[in-house]
Design a protein around this motif. Structure first.
Motif, PDB file in Angstrom:
ATOM      1  N   GLY A  62      63.897 103.261  32.121  1.00 12.85           N
ATOM      2  CA  GLY A  62      65.037 102.659  32.818  1.00 12.85           C
ATOM      3  C   GLY A  62      64.615 101.905  34.061  1.00 12.85           C
ATOM      4  O   GLY A  62      64.955 100.728  34.239  1.00 12.85           O
ATOM      5  N   LEU A 100      62.795  98.536  33.356  1.00 12.39           N
ATOM      6  CA  LEU A 100      63.725  97.487  32.916  1.00 12.39           C
ATOM      7  C   LEU A 100      64.492  96.930  34.119  1.00 12.39           C
ATOM      8  O   LEU A 100      64.622  95.701  34.269  1.00 12.39           O
ATOM      9  CB  LEU A 100      64.702  98.034  31.875  1.00 12.39           C
ATOM     10  CG  LEU A 100      65.734  97.009  31.393  1.00 12.39           C
ATOM     11  CD1 LEU A 100      65.071  95.917  30.561  1.00 12.39           C
ATOM     12  CD2 LEU A 100      66.855  97.677  30.597  1.00 12.39           C
ATOM     13  N   ALA A 101      64.985  97.815  34.977  1.00  9.01           N
ATOM     14  CA  ALA A 101      65.745  97.359  36.146  1.00  9.01           C
ATOM     15  C   ALA A 101      64.878  96.487  37.045  1.00  9.01           C
ATOM     16  O   ALA A 101      65.335  95.489  37.598  1.00  9.01           O
ATOM     17  CB  ALA A 101      66.280  98.561  36.922  1.00  9.01           C
ATOM     18  N   GLU A 136      64.463  93.057  35.461  1.00  9.31           N
ATOM     19  CA  GLU A 136      65.700  92.296  35.679  1.00  9.31           C
ATOM     20  C   GLU A 136      65.773  91.796  37.117  1.00  9.31           C
ATOM     21  O   GLU A 136      66.187  90.657  37.377  1.00  9.31           O
ATOM     22  CB  GLU A 136      66.913  93.177  35.348  1.00  9.31           C
ATOM     23  CG  GLU A 136      67.069  93.402  33.854  1.00  9.31           C
ATOM     24  CD  GLU A 136      68.029  94.532  33.502  1.00  9.31           C
ATOM     25  OE1 GLU A 136      68.546  94.522  32.378  1.00  9.31           O
ATOM     26  OE2 GLU A 136      68.243  95.427  34.341  1.00  9.31           O
ATOM     27  N   TYR A 137      65.357  92.636  38.046  1.00 11.61           N
ATOM     28  CA  TYR A 137      65.381  92.243  39.448  1.00 11.61           C
ATOM     29  C   TYR A 137      64.481  91.026  39.681  1.00 11.61           C
ATOM     30  O   TYR A 137      64.902  90.024  40.256  1.00 11.61           O
ATOM     31  CB  TYR A 137      64.953  93.418  40.327  1.00 11.61           C
ATOM     32  CG  TYR A 137      64.596  93.017  41.739  1.00 11.61           C
ATOM     33  CD1 TYR A 137      65.582  92.690  42.663  1.00 11.61           C
ATOM     34  CD2 TYR A 137      63.259  92.927  42.129  1.00 11.61           C
ATOM     35  CE1 TYR A 137      65.260  92.287  43.949  1.00 11.61           C
ATOM     36  CE2 TYR A 137      62.926  92.530  43.416  1.00 11.61           C
ATOM     37  CZ  TYR A 137      63.921  92.212  44.317  1.00 11.61           C
ATOM     38  OH  TYR A 137      63.590  91.807  45.587  1.00 11.61           O
ATOM     39  N   GLN A 163      65.922  87.886  38.006  1.00  7.69           N
ATOM     40  CA  GLN A 163      67.184  87.359  38.537  1.00  7.69           C
ATOM     41  C   GLN A 163      67.091  86.985  40.011  1.00  7.69           C
ATOM     42  O   GLN A 163      67.689  86.004  40.440  1.00  7.69           O
ATOM     43  CB  GLN A 163      68.303  88.393  38.354  1.00  7.69           C
ATOM     44  CG  GLN A 163      68.647  88.642  36.900  1.00  7.69           C
ATOM     45  CD  GLN A 163      69.516  89.876  36.725  1.00  7.69           C
ATOM     46  OE1 GLN A 163      70.263  90.247  37.620  1.00  7.69           O
ATOM     47  NE2 GLN A 163      69.415  90.512  35.582  1.00  7.69           N
ATOM     48  N   HIS A 173      72.791  96.475  41.784  1.00 12.27           N
ATOM     49  CA  HIS A 173      72.505  96.182  40.372  1.00 12.27           C
ATOM     50  C   HIS A 173      73.678  96.697  39.547  1.00 12.27           C
ATOM     51  O   HIS A 173      73.994  97.889  39.619  1.00 12.27           O
ATOM     52  CB  HIS A 173      71.206  96.899  39.980  1.00 12.27           C
ATOM     53  CG  HIS A 173      70.680  96.520  38.629  1.00 12.27           C
ATOM     54  ND1 HIS A 173      69.755  97.286  37.965  1.00 12.27           N
ATOM     55  CD2 HIS A 173      70.937  95.465  37.804  1.00 12.27           C
ATOM     56  CE1 HIS A 173      69.460  96.719  36.798  1.00 12.27           C
ATOM     57  NE2 HIS A 173      70.162  95.625  36.678  1.00 12.27           N
ATOM     58  N   VAL A 192      74.277  98.057  36.951  1.00 12.09           N
ATOM     59  CA  VAL A 192      73.395  98.649  35.947  1.00 12.09           C
ATOM     60  C   VAL A 192      74.170  99.200  34.761  1.00 12.09           C
ATOM     61  O   VAL A 192      73.689  99.179  33.633  1.00 12.09           O
ATOM     62  CB  VAL A 192      72.482  99.702  36.621  1.00 12.09           C
ATOM     63  CG1 VAL A 192      73.259 100.922  37.043  1.00 12.09           C
ATOM     64  CG2 VAL A 192      71.313 100.072  35.749  1.00 12.09           C
ATOM     65  N   ARG A 207      74.423  94.341  33.935  1.00 15.36           N
ATOM     66  CA  ARG A 207      73.010  94.449  34.279  1.00 15.36           C
ATOM     67  C   ARG A 207      72.506  93.283  35.116  1.00 15.36           C
ATOM     68  O   ARG A 207      71.308  92.983  35.135  1.00 15.36           O
ATOM     69  CB  ARG A 207      72.130  94.647  33.042  1.00 15.36           C
ATOM     70  CG  ARG A 207      72.382  95.989  32.356  1.00 15.36           C
ATOM     71  CD  ARG A 207      71.237  96.446  31.512  1.00 15.36           C
ATOM     72  NE  ARG A 207      70.063  96.760  32.294  1.00 15.36           N
ATOM     73  CZ  ARG A 207      69.757  97.990  32.732  1.00 15.36           C
ATOM     74  NH1 ARG A 207      70.534  99.014  32.457  1.00 15.36           N
ATOM     75  NH2 ARG A 207      68.657  98.187  33.445  1.00 15.36           N
ATOM     76  N   GLN A 208      73.407  92.637  35.825  1.00 17.96           N
ATOM     77  CA  GLN A 208      72.994  91.585  36.741  1.00 17.96           C
ATOM     78  C   GLN A 208      72.821  92.169  38.146  1.00 17.96           C
ATOM     79  O   GLN A 208      73.554  93.072  38.544  1.00 17.96           O
ATOM     80  CB  GLN A 208      74.038  90.462  36.782  1.00 17.96           C
ATOM     81  CG  GLN A 208      74.170  89.712  35.468  1.00 17.96           C
ATOM     82  CD  GLN A 208      72.887  88.997  35.078  1.00 17.96           C
ATOM     83  OE1 GLN A 208      72.369  88.185  35.824  1.00 17.96           O
ATOM     84  NE2 GLN A 208      72.369  89.319  33.899  1.00 17.96           N
ATOM     85  N   TRP A 209      71.830  91.631  38.845  1.00 16.78           N
ATOM     86  CA  TRP A 209      71.656  91.966  40.256  1.00 16.78           C
ATOM     87  C   TRP A 209      72.538  91.052  41.076  1.00 16.78           C
ATOM     88  O   TRP A 209      72.737  89.886  40.728  1.00 16.78           O
ATOM     89  CB  TRP A 209      70.198  91.785  40.665  1.00 16.78           C
ATOM     90  CG  TRP A 209      69.306  92.863  40.135  1.00 16.78           C
ATOM     91  CD1 TRP A 209      68.792  92.946  38.873  1.00 16.78           C
ATOM     92  CD2 TRP A 209      68.845  94.008  40.833  1.00 16.78           C
ATOM     93  NE1 TRP A 209      68.030  94.080  38.744  1.00 16.78           N
ATOM     94  CE2 TRP A 209      68.039  94.748  39.936  1.00 16.78           C
ATOM     95  CE3 TRP A 209      69.025  94.493  42.129  1.00 16.78           C
ATOM     96  CZ2 TRP A 209      67.422  95.944  40.303  1.00 16.78           C
ATOM     97  CZ3 TRP A 209      68.409  95.674  42.497  1.00 16.78           C
ATOM     98  CH2 TRP A 209      67.610  96.397  41.587  1.00 16.78           C
ATOM     99  N   ALA A 268      72.215  87.307  42.455  1.00 18.39           N
ATOM    100  CA  ALA A 268      71.015  87.675  43.218  1.00 18.39           C
ATOM    101  C   ALA A 268      70.272  86.465  43.758  1.00 18.39           C
ATOM    102  O   ALA A 268      69.654  86.527  44.819  1.00 18.39           O
ATOM    103  CB  ALA A 268      70.086  88.511  42.344  1.00 18.39           C
ATOM    104  N   ASP A 269      70.287  85.345  43.046  1.00 11.94           N
ATOM    105  CA  ASP A 269      69.561  84.162  43.514  1.00 11.94           C
ATOM    106  C   ASP A 269      70.509  83.156  44.158  1.00 11.94           C
ATOM    107  O   ASP A 269      70.140  82.018  44.413  1.00 11.94           O
ATOM    108  CB  ASP A 269      68.799  83.510  42.357  1.00 11.94           C
ATOM    109  CG  ASP A 269      69.731  83.042  41.253  1.00 11.94           C
ATOM    110  OD1 ASP A 269      70.855  83.575  41.156  1.00 11.94           O
ATOM    111  OD2 ASP A 269      69.350  82.131  40.491  1.00 11.94           O
TER     112      ASP A 269
END
Ligand SMILES: [Zn+2]
Lengths: 973, 90
Positions: free
Chosen positions: A708, A711-712, A715-716, A719, B58, B60, B64-66, B84-85
């Motif tokens: 987990g 994956l996070a 994604e961080y 993104q 997040h 989560v 699942r986008q920051w 996030a950006d």
């Protein structure tokens, strides 16, 4: 009705046609539907319901609601036994069993009542002082204190009832179903708002149930019934009774507990006992009412001393006469309603003691006209009676002769405290209103408004809209918190009944310098009981203010915190109990493991087969047998829990380059590679193999624990940090079952099941390919080895995991295929010197782990720059080594400290510690991995693995961590 | 119990999110040209503001986008959110 000598012939919202039987301390009594336990006890002439917490003084029913400090009882027996329940809010049902608390052996003869005489040893701050004394003194007292204190006994059995939680949203949430709340709810509902109304009592009406009031010339309850019936029928209105809002959190979230079945004798198995509501409201209306405040006069805690409003509640709501000869002590007009109701019910009122000098109000004059003496400027200086009050001694406040009044009931009223708790919890401020003598809600911080008594607006005119109540004018209250002892007397003036805190304790705290209200509260325990000081906090801080020579606003109030009323642990837990405490993740082959004698081991939320038992085996012998099957032939293990992350896109290899320490751009399609990733601070983070399935498609594996988080992280970075990278990641852990097939005969077995040529030439070590396996399409084959043997890992769509497992067992039978669990798997990896969680512990670098050579110099990756900090490349850092016992047989303990001489006088220099241990089936002796300062430079040295907790020290020799097949020849054949 | 406005999903309860730390700390654009001091600052130094703070969350258990969130640490008010950006409204 002979069994209920204090029950009135008429009146009250009870059903006299039906009798309910209940037991209090084993004594059988009767009451009626509509009663609370307290009203039924009073109907039977029982005022005495408990002993006080610290001094074990006899205590009686003091209130008629949630503010009750005294009447805490244990309800029910066996696995439903529940301590600290309020008799004043517990609805009576047939067969209810209740018992008193804080007494031994019984309520009338309490062994600890002598503690009352010892009270000089139990002053404010007792616990603090005792802890500060020499520790051995505390040990002496602890047994005594623990037995004497305590608040009832909870069941030790598990709760058989079911609790649930619900969420709700609304436009307007109204807390409180009295006249103000009902009016607000109807106003909102009429303009089409979605409304939820919460009422903590079983019925709507609030104080209208408790007084003889009229609205528009009719009994006020007619109005309540009409409005609540209409509300209940409206489509967008939800009305919840027996539901207490207890917490007001950020962003207009209110939590409430609905007591669905607390009041029924036999619970419906299809309903929960209680239901926890989380309600998100656009706007909140707090119509939480007010709680009457007492006055702290000497000896104010005898059974028979009762809030004035409670006395008329017992008459008007429950048809019970709380006393036949009453005295009233007041500082306001409102309390005279109790004198009137007592007179109407046939009681005598021997005197009204009013601290005010000139009493000439509408209500007092009615009392005066009926022949009751009103003593102006008078206060109680003493009371007589032990198990029940029998006499009140009163004296002019300015001094003068003492008068005595016989009584069996002493009503007290110090005015009303708006219930600003929820307003305060929401972040709103409260201000002290000197004229009304109470704290009022001021500025709200969230979208909420307080109305009616909760806002200090005590008349019906303030609560109703489009209807008229029977308000009468009232004289001003004279704020009064405590009354002095007569000269030379030292009667205890209780401020907080539940915690046995007296006015003298507050004074002591003041003398000792605890002058902030927050400190006062903690030092004296004032207001820290289950009643949250609803009848004591204001008095306590008023007394403190006076001692400091300040006014109440200058002293301020303590912060109100949830819960407003006590909430059961069951309601908090809801359905998250037992197996549902947290989700259990099962591999697709979980049933097979279970059916074939596996012992489980937890791995995060997963359960994994630890080993498979046979008669007479323990974990070590089972793992040894399983391991030998693999080394000698072929074995299979379920590795479905490993994290699998699908990575796709033109920049997929670039992403991997930035995440892993090693390079990925040149990895050929159809190849797997071992990779290690770092944290941003340069420490090793996670490892696994990642395979290139096509030019722009990779499948990454992670450790089970980090699936987990990794994956996070990906994604961080994609993104937030590198949004320009054209890559998508997705977790596919649950989409695939994964089986490792290991052992010299693994190729023979696999080849019979697969549509690829997997000879060493066609499918060499670290090859990866899509395939059809045992007839299962969409499978993936990897030639990777965790065991060090010739091995494969096969992934199939999760639903086909069991089919693939079965096919391997079936096909491999002639080769003696076995299954193995993670104990054997762990032994393999220790034999091979592969690092895992115990070594990648957040404090180790890849250099420490012996993986420094993986770092690519051609590119940057996460953590690379910080991994080369001075302290992280120090050669003296602990690095991974192998250990063997010098005697060749003694087990080395995981966690043991490595030292040169375990018998040296402390402090002993610690050179490192043992991280992982196993019994090597290959070498036939115990082995271990360790992190040792100096690492492999120490190879050949002998040290001790010391485990002082067990007083053990094993002599060990430092060796290479690669115990078996150090060159990895077996997995490449 | 905060209510956080995810730019993609709308207002959702905080139980669907995990907190992701200080969003004023941005990973160096050119890691090879980043000094030790700059790394140290990026990894270890964090303000603990009393008032407005920009932080990552997040989504989560949702999309699942920051996201970036400007939150008042004294009141828990969520003042504004952005991808996030993206840039937060001031
Ligand atoms: Zn979202």
């Amino acid at each position: 009705m002979t069994g209920q000598p204090w029950r009135l012939e008429n009146g009250g919202h009870i059903d006299r046609s039906c009798s309910l039987s209940f037991a209090f301390d084993g004594k059988i009594m009767e009451g009626h539907p509509g009663d609370t336990l307290a009203s039924a006890l009073l109907a039977n002439g029982t005022h005495l319901v408990g002993r006080s917490f610290k001094y074990h003084r006899p205590r009686g029913i003091f209130s008629a609601g949630v503010e009750e400090p005294n009447a805490l009882v244990e309800l029910r027996t066996g696995n439903r036994q529940e301590p600290n329940s309020l008799a004043t809010t517990t609805e009576l049902f047939d067969g209810l069993e209740a018992s008193s608390q804080n007494r031994w052996p019984n309520l009338r003869f309490d062994f600890s009542q002598a503690n009352g005489a010892l009270s000089r040893f139990l002053p404010a701050g007792f616990y603090y002082k005792t802890f500060m004394w020499p520790a051995n003194l505390w040990l002496t007292y602890e047994h005594f204190i623990r037995k004497a204190a305590g608040m009832g006994i909870a069941s030790r059995e598990s709760d058989p009832d079911r609790y649930e939680s619900r969420s709700a949203h609304c436009d307007v949430l109204v807390v409180g179903g009295g006249p103000a709340g009902l009016t607000a709810a109807m106003t909102a509902a009429e303009i089409g708002e979605r409304v939820i109304v919460l009422e903590q009592a079983p019925h709507f009406g609030g104080w209208l149930r408790r007084e003889k009031r009229t609205i528009d010339g009719s009994p006020a309850m007619d109005w309540v019934d009409a409005v609540s019936t209409r509300l209940s029928a409206m489509a967008d209105v939800r009305v919840l009774t027996r539901t207490s809002a207890f917490g007001y959190y950020d962003h207009n979230m209110i939590t409430a507990v609905e007591r669905v079945q607390d009041h029924v004798p036999k619970s419906d198995p299809f309903l929960p006992r209680q239901r926890l509501w989380s309600i998100r409201a656009k706007r909140v209306v707090l119509a939480t009412g007010a709680v009457e405040q007492p006055i702290a006069f000497p000896e104010n805690d005898r059974p028979g001393v009762m809030l004035a409003g409670a006395a008329r509640t017992y008459i008007n709501e429950y048809g019970v006469l709380p006393g036949r000869m009453a005295v009233l002590q007041t500082n306001n007009d409102n309390a005279y309603r109790s004198a009137i109701d007592l007179l109407d019910a046939g009681a005598r009122v021997t005197a009204v003691l009013d601290v005010r000098d000139h009493v000439d109000g509408h209500l007092p004059n009615q009392v005066r006209d009926r022949g009751v003496p009103i003593l102006q400027g008078y206060g109680v200086v003493e009371t007589k009676g032990y198990f029940a009050i029998r006499q009140v001694l009163a004296r002019p406040l300015v001094g003068g002769p003492v008068r005595r009044y016989d009584c069996d009931l002493l009503c007290v009223s110090g005015g009303w405290a708006p219930q600003v708790h929820l307003h305060s919890q929401s972040g709103g401020k409260v201000v002290f209103d000197a004229e009304k003598g109470c704290f009022l809600p001021s500025e709200a911080r969230q979208n909420c408004v307080s109305i009616g008594s909760a806002a200090g607006l005590f008349t019906l005119k303030d609560c109703l809209k489009g209807a008229n109540g029977d308000d009468v004018p009232e004289q001003a209250i004279k704020p009064t918190w405590s009354l002095p002892n007569a000269p030379g007397r030292h009667g205890k003036r209780f401020v907080d009944f539940q915690d046995d805190v007296t006015a003298e304790d507050v004074a002591l705290a003041h003398r000792e310098g605890y002058v902030s209200v927050e400190h006062l509260k903690r030092y004296t325990t004032l207001g820290m009981g289950t009643d949250q000081g609803k009848t004591s906090n204001v008095i306590g801080l008023a007394i403190m203010a006076k001692l400091k020579g300040q006014n109440i606003p200058a002293v301020g109030t303590t912060k109100f915190r949830p819960p407003y009323t006590a909430v059961s642990m069951g309601a908090m837990a809801g359905r998250a109990v037992g197996h549902h405490f947290q989700p259990l993740r099962r591999s697709p082959m979980d049933n097979w493991h279970h059916d074939n004698g596996c012992k489980w081991v937890d791995a995060g939320l997963w359960r994994r087969p630890h080993f498979y038992t046979r008669p007479g085996e323990d974990v070590n012998s089972a793992a040894l047998r399983e391991g030998r099957t693999v080394r000698a032939g072929v074995g299979i293990v379920d590795v479905s829990t490993l994290g699998k992350i699908d990575i796709q896109g033109p920049d997929a290899a670039e992403l991997l380059n930035r995440i892993y320490v090693n390079g990925w751009k040149k990895l050929a399609v159809g190849k797997a590679r071992y990779g290690v990733m770092l944290r941003e601070d340069g420490m090793a983070y996670d490892d696994g193999t990642t395979s290139r399935l096509s030019e722009n498609h990779f499948i990454m594996t992670t450790t089970t624990a980090n699936a987990g988080p990794v994956l996070a992280k990906l994604e961080y970075y994609l993104q937030a940090v590198w949004p320009e990278l054209r890559v998508q990641v997705a977790c596919v852990t649950d989409q695939y079952a994964a089986i490792a097939v290991a052992g010299p005969k693994s190729r023979d077995v696999m080849q019979r099941l697969i549509d690829l040529d997997i000879s060493n030439d066609a499918f060499p070590f670290m090859a990866a390919a899509p395939c059809c396996f045992a007839g299962i399409a969409g499978a993936r084959l990897f030639r990777i080895s965790f065991s060090g043997e010739l091995a494969y890992e096969i992934n199939v769509p999760a639903d086909y995991g069991q089919a693939a497992w079965n096919a391997l067992l079936e096909t491999g039978r002639e080769d003696g295929v076995g299954v193995y669990g993670i104990e054997a798997m762990s032994a393999f990896r220790i034999e091979k010197g592969h690092v895992a969680g115990p070594e990648i512990n957040g404090q180790t670098t890849i250099g420490d782990l012996g993986l420094g050579g993986l770092q690519s110099e051609q590119k940057h990756n996460i953590g690379k720059s910080l991994a080369i900090r001075e302290g992280l490349i120090d050669p003296a850092r602990p690095a991974v080594v192998g250990l063997v016992p010098v005697d060749g047989k003694t087990w080395i303990k995981a966690g043991a400290q490595l030292v040169e001489n375990p018998d040296a006088p402390p402090p002993v220099a610690m050179l490192g510690h043992v991280t992982s241990i196993a019994y090597s089936g290959e070498l036939n002796h115990p082995i271990a991995l360790a992190l040792l300062s100096g690492g492999k430079e120490r190879a050949g040295e002998e040290l001790y693995a010391a485990f002082p907790l067990r007083n053990e020290a094993v002599r060990v020799r430092v060796v290479s961590p690669h115990f078996v097949d150090p060159d990895g020849e077996r997995m490449r054949v | 119990m905060l209510l956080i406005k995810c730019p993609w999903c709308g207002e959702r309860d905080m139980v669907e999110f995990t907190h992701g730390g200080d969003a004023t700390k941005v990973y160096p654009k050119d890691p090879n040209a980043t000094t030790s001091e700059e790394w140290h600052d990026f990894i270890y130094l964090r303000e603990n503001p009393c008032g407005e703070h920009v932080e990552y969350w997040h989504h989560v258990a949702g999309c699942r986008q920051w996201l970036k969130v400007r939150r008042d640490t004294t009141t828990h008010d969520i003042l504004t959110t952005a991808p996030a950006d993206g840039d937060l409204d001031t």
